[in-house]
Design a protein around this motif. Structure first.
Motif, PDB file in Angstrom:
ATOM      1  N   UNK A  61       0.976  -0.867   0.278  1.00  0.00           N
ATOM      2  CA  UNK A  61      -0.073   0.371   0.091  1.00  0.00           C
ATOM      3  C   UNK A  61       0.569   1.265  -0.174  1.00  0.00           C
ATOM      4  N   UNK A  62       2.069   0.908  -0.035  1.00  0.00           N
ATOM      5  CA  UNK A  62       3.258   2.383   0.316  1.00  0.00           C
ATOM      6  C   UNK A  62       3.381   2.956  -1.118  1.00  0.00           C
ATOM      7  N   UNK A  63       3.628   4.066  -1.844  1.00  0.00           N
ATOM      8  CA  UNK A  63       3.719   4.367  -2.700  1.00  0.00           C
ATOM      9  C   UNK A  63       4.254   3.922  -3.599  1.00  0.00           C
ATOM     10  N   UNK A  64       5.930   3.651  -2.892  1.00  0.00           N
ATOM     11  CA  UNK A  64       6.923   2.749  -4.197  1.00  0.00           C
ATOM     12  C   UNK A  64       6.463   2.101  -4.864  1.00  0.00           C
ATOM     13  N   UNK A  65       5.868   0.959  -3.475  1.00  0.00           N
ATOM     14  CA  UNK A  65       5.381   0.293  -4.032  1.00  0.00           C
ATOM     15  C   UNK A  65       4.036  -0.258  -4.881  1.00  0.00           C
ATOM     16  N   UNK A  66       3.324   0.744  -4.689  1.00  0.00           N
ATOM     17  CA  UNK A  66       1.888   0.618  -5.233  1.00  0.00           C
ATOM     18  C   UNK A  66       2.833   1.251  -7.000  1.00  0.00           C
ATOM     19  N   UNK A  93       5.216   0.549  -8.984  1.00  0.00           N
ATOM     20  CA  UNK A  93       5.807  -0.452  -8.893  1.00  0.00           C
ATOM     21  C   UNK A  93       4.336  -1.723  -9.753  1.00  0.00           C
ATOM     22  N   UNK A  94       3.563  -1.738  -8.521  1.00  0.00           N
ATOM     23  CA  UNK A  94       2.523  -2.497  -9.360  1.00  0.00           C
ATOM     24  C   UNK A  94       1.612  -1.979 -10.557  1.00  0.00           C
ATOM     25  N   UNK A  95       1.727  -0.491 -10.607  1.00  0.00           N
ATOM     26  CA  UNK A  95       0.824  -0.335 -11.287  1.00  0.00           C
ATOM     27  C   UNK A  95       1.875  -0.402 -12.496  1.00  0.00           C
ATOM     28  N   UNK A 125       0.494  -1.648 -16.418  1.00  0.00           N
ATOM     29  CA  UNK A 125       0.139  -1.227 -17.453  1.00  0.00           C
ATOM     30  C   UNK A 125      -0.608   0.041 -17.032  1.00  0.00           C
ATOM     31  N   UNK A 126      -0.986   0.215 -15.893  1.00  0.00           N
ATOM     32  CA  UNK A 126      -1.939   1.320 -15.590  1.00  0.00           C
ATOM     33  C   UNK A 126      -1.267   2.388 -15.655  1.00  0.00           C
ATOM     34  N   UNK A 127      -1.358   3.585 -15.470  1.00  0.00           N
ATOM     35  CA  UNK A 127      -0.879   4.905 -14.434  1.00  0.00           C
ATOM     36  C   UNK A 127      -0.469   5.022 -13.576  1.00  0.00           C
ATOM     37  N   UNK A 128       0.167   6.152 -12.228  1.00  0.00           N
ATOM     38  CA  UNK A 128       0.242   5.958 -11.266  1.00  0.00           C
ATOM     39  C   UNK A 128      -0.121   6.755 -10.483  1.00  0.00           C
TER      40      UNK A 128
END
Length: 344
Positions: free
Chosen positions: A199-204, A206-208, A212-215
């Protein structure tokens, strides 16, 4: 100061042992042959597979005992203390997340308030050498004076999560005063690294990217007045905790609070660019995030910035890992852990 705690033949109880910080702390102490009793409720706030992956590593150590349970269950905590008689207790179990507290306030009261009360009561009736507990940089709210010092006014929390952490500090102070429990509060500043919280920004981010989704960037697209965060690499957090274990307060009211932060706030956009570079190196190809700018979310603050003078004065340590080094280590772990090189 030697970073190895000088507590031979003593038992550590670590709550939230399957969590990000709990895992790294347990692993650090286990590698030095300390006896660890770890508890965690393994809730599904984020992918439980990651928690089990951490536990699988910890289970390889013969001095590690894991017990599934919730600190908000008073009888469970009482039984743990009576059976294992821990000497050092490190409470890292909590419901984390500023934004999630807007949607699910009940769980924050249950875990962060009632759960911590149960830990304090157990320490009251089963005396311990030292109680350390997780607080948060969120207690500083929207304080304008920087860097944030432990003596600053912190009575204006921006979120329920922050309010629960401030409450923990008050509760710990009271129990230290009444029952002479040596207690140390740890104000963590934006912890990141391998095996981190999704749920932390850097991890999220990377997941996004791999979806193939925008951060989503919550700064209104205001690059000039970007958000600043005191990003702190996990190993620096652990080094700070391990050193503080050795120095319980000997004051009349044996309670202290310490910041553990990098003392070097970075612009969020610089952090994102550094993450793109780290992932590019890990993957062997250019990584650029598609970006979508959003309004600053309720409960968020514009700046976090830790003064680490007190930490340095007491234990001679200042976190120093750069975001370049830390994000490179995270990116390599992520790509390896999720086999991203083999996926198209």
């Amino acid at each position: 100061m030697n970073s190895k705690p000088t507590y031979p033949n003593k038992t550590f109880l670590i709550t939230g042992a399957a969590g990000f910080i709990g895992f790294f702390l347990s692993k650090s102490l286990l590698s030095q042959d300390y006896i660890i009793v770890g508890i965690d409720n393994l809730n599904d706030y984020y992918d439980v597979k990651l928690k089990y992956a951490r536990l699988e590593i910890l289970s390889q150590y013969h001095t590690f005992t894991f017990i599934k349970g919730d600190i908000s269950n008073k009888q469970f905590i009482t039984d743990i203390f009576e059976e294992y008689k821990p000497n050092i207790v490190i409470n890292l179990a909590a419901q984390a997340g500023v934004r999630y507290s807007l949607e699910n306030p009940d769980i924050y009261i249950q875990s962060n308030i009632i759960g911590f009360y149960n830990i304090l009561e157990a320490c009251r009736y089963n005396p311990v050498d030292h109680l350390l507990y997780a607080s948060s940089s969120s207690v500083y709210g929207s304080n304008k004076k920087v860097p944030f010092e432990e003596s600053d006014f912190v009575d204006n929390p921006n979120s329920l999560y922050a309010a629960t952490k401030k409450s923990n500090e008050l509760m710990a102070y009271t129990y230290s005063n009444l029952y002479k429990i040596p207690a140390t509060g740890l104000r963590f500043f934006t912890v990141y690294g391998p095996y981190g919280r999704p749920d932390m920004a850097y991890f999220n981010f990377t997941n996004q990217y791999f979806k193939g989704e925008p951060i989503k960037i919550y700064n209104n697209g205001d690059i000039k007045n970007d958000l600043y965060r005191d990003f702190t690499y996990i190993e620096d957090i652990i080094e700070g905790i391990v050193r503080l274990i050795q120095v319980p307060s000997k004051e009349a009211i044996p309670h202290r609070i310490f910041n553990i932060g990098n003392n070097k706030p970075e612009k969020l956009m610089v952090f994102i660019e550094t993450l793109e570079t780290a992932l590019s190196c890990a993957l062997g190809k250019k990584v650029i995030f598609a970006k979508r700018f959003e309004p600053i979310a309720p409960g968020d603050v514009s700046t976090t910035y830790a003064s680490t003078n007190l930490l340095q004065d007491v234990v001679g340590f200042i976190p120093r890992t750069s975001i370049e080094e830390g994000l490179e280590l995270f990116a390599k772990w992520y790509v390896d852990h999720y086999n991203m090189k083999t996926k198209k």
